[in-house]
Design a protein around this motif. Structure first.
Motif, PDB file in Angstrom:
ATOM      1  N   SER A  85     -17.317  48.192  34.808  1.00 54.20           N
ATOM      2  CA  SER A  85     -16.135  47.327  34.737  1.00 54.20           C
ATOM      3  C   SER A  85     -16.264  46.429  33.515  1.00 54.20           C
ATOM      4  N   THR A  86     -15.124  45.997  33.004  1.00 57.60           N
ATOM      5  CA  THR A  86     -15.118  45.179  31.793  1.00 57.60           C
ATOM      6  C   THR A  86     -15.740  43.820  32.071  1.00 57.60           C
ATOM      7  N   LYS A  87     -16.541  43.366  31.097  1.00 56.03           N
ATOM      8  CA  LYS A  87     -17.208  42.071  31.236  1.00 56.03           C
ATOM      9  C   LYS A  87     -17.220  41.288  29.929  1.00 56.03           C
ATOM     10  N   SER A  88     -16.777  41.887  28.845  1.00 55.76           N
ATOM     11  CA  SER A  88     -16.874  41.237  27.539  1.00 55.76           C
ATOM     12  C   SER A  88     -15.977  40.017  27.449  1.00 55.76           C
ATOM     13  N   ASP A 118     -14.870  47.846  25.808  1.00 54.30           N
ATOM     14  CA  ASP A 118     -14.134  47.039  26.788  1.00 54.30           C
ATOM     15  C   ASP A 118     -12.717  46.741  26.304  1.00 54.30           C
ATOM     16  N   GLU A 122      -9.275  47.862  28.126  1.00 49.50           N
ATOM     17  CA  GLU A 122      -8.198  46.920  28.438  1.00 49.50           C
ATOM     18  C   GLU A 122      -6.870  47.400  27.859  1.00 49.50           C
TER      19      GLU A 122
END
Length: 183
Positions: A85-88, A118, A122
């Motif tokens: 999952s995206t975390k940036s 990421d 998105e």
């Protein structure tokens, strides 16, 4: 007074004054054109080699990045089995995506590369939501159209109620996650 031919010759390092003097010694450009033998096919091919080489190299250099497999998929399928999952920073958090086995070795150790992935996740996620939202709105418009053209009033009222209650889940999610409202 410079002609386009002089500018061309200067580009290739030929002094236009020296070129004109040589033409005068040979009887002018027209006499020179009459005296010059036509180029054969081999000469023409050699003249085209730099252009052909330039085209081939430009196509070859862009091949891996443009046509290679993407580093992620928004759906679990094929070789994309590992969930992430995206975390940036600067990216909507917790967008789920799937990566192939070698992803960590290639991307996870470099924060810049991972942030680019990421961001791509998105962007693709938002584009998919927009498309789904527009599709759902079109379906809703179609239901309204069918309701307006129903024969009886009860059919029309029931169909209009179905159209009003039609869930625009992608539009809701798009507004919730990205703050975007599609008209």
């Amino acid at each position: 007074d410079m002609s386009p031919e002089d500018i061309f010759n200067m580009f290739f390092g030929i002094d236009p004054r020296a070129q004109r003097a040589a033409e005068r010694r040979r009887g002018g450009p027209r006499a020179q054109a009459r005296a010059a033998p036509p180029p054969n096919q081999l000469q023409q091919l050699f003249q085209m080699i730099p252009l052909i080489l330039l085209i081939v190299l430009s196509l070859w250099s862009g091949y891996p990045s443009q046509y290679g497999d993407p580093p992620f998929s928004l759906e679990k399928r094929g070789k994309y089995q590992i969930e992430r999952s995206t975390k940036s920073r600067g990216v909507v958090p917790n967008i789920k995506y799937y990566v192939p086995d070698g992803f960590s070795a290639k991307y996870a150790r470099d924060p810049y590369s991972l942030a680019r992935v990421d961001q791509s996740v998105e962007t693709e996620f938002e584009q998919n939501l927009r498309y789904s939202c527009l599709t759902q709105k079109e379906q809703q418009r179609h239901l309204v159209y069918q309701a307006r053209h129903s024969r009886s009033r009860t059919q029309r009222d029931e169909a209009m109620e179905r159209a009003r209650n039609f869930k625009l889940s992608s539009c809701d999610q798009l507004e919730e996650v990205f703050g975007v409202r599609v008209a």
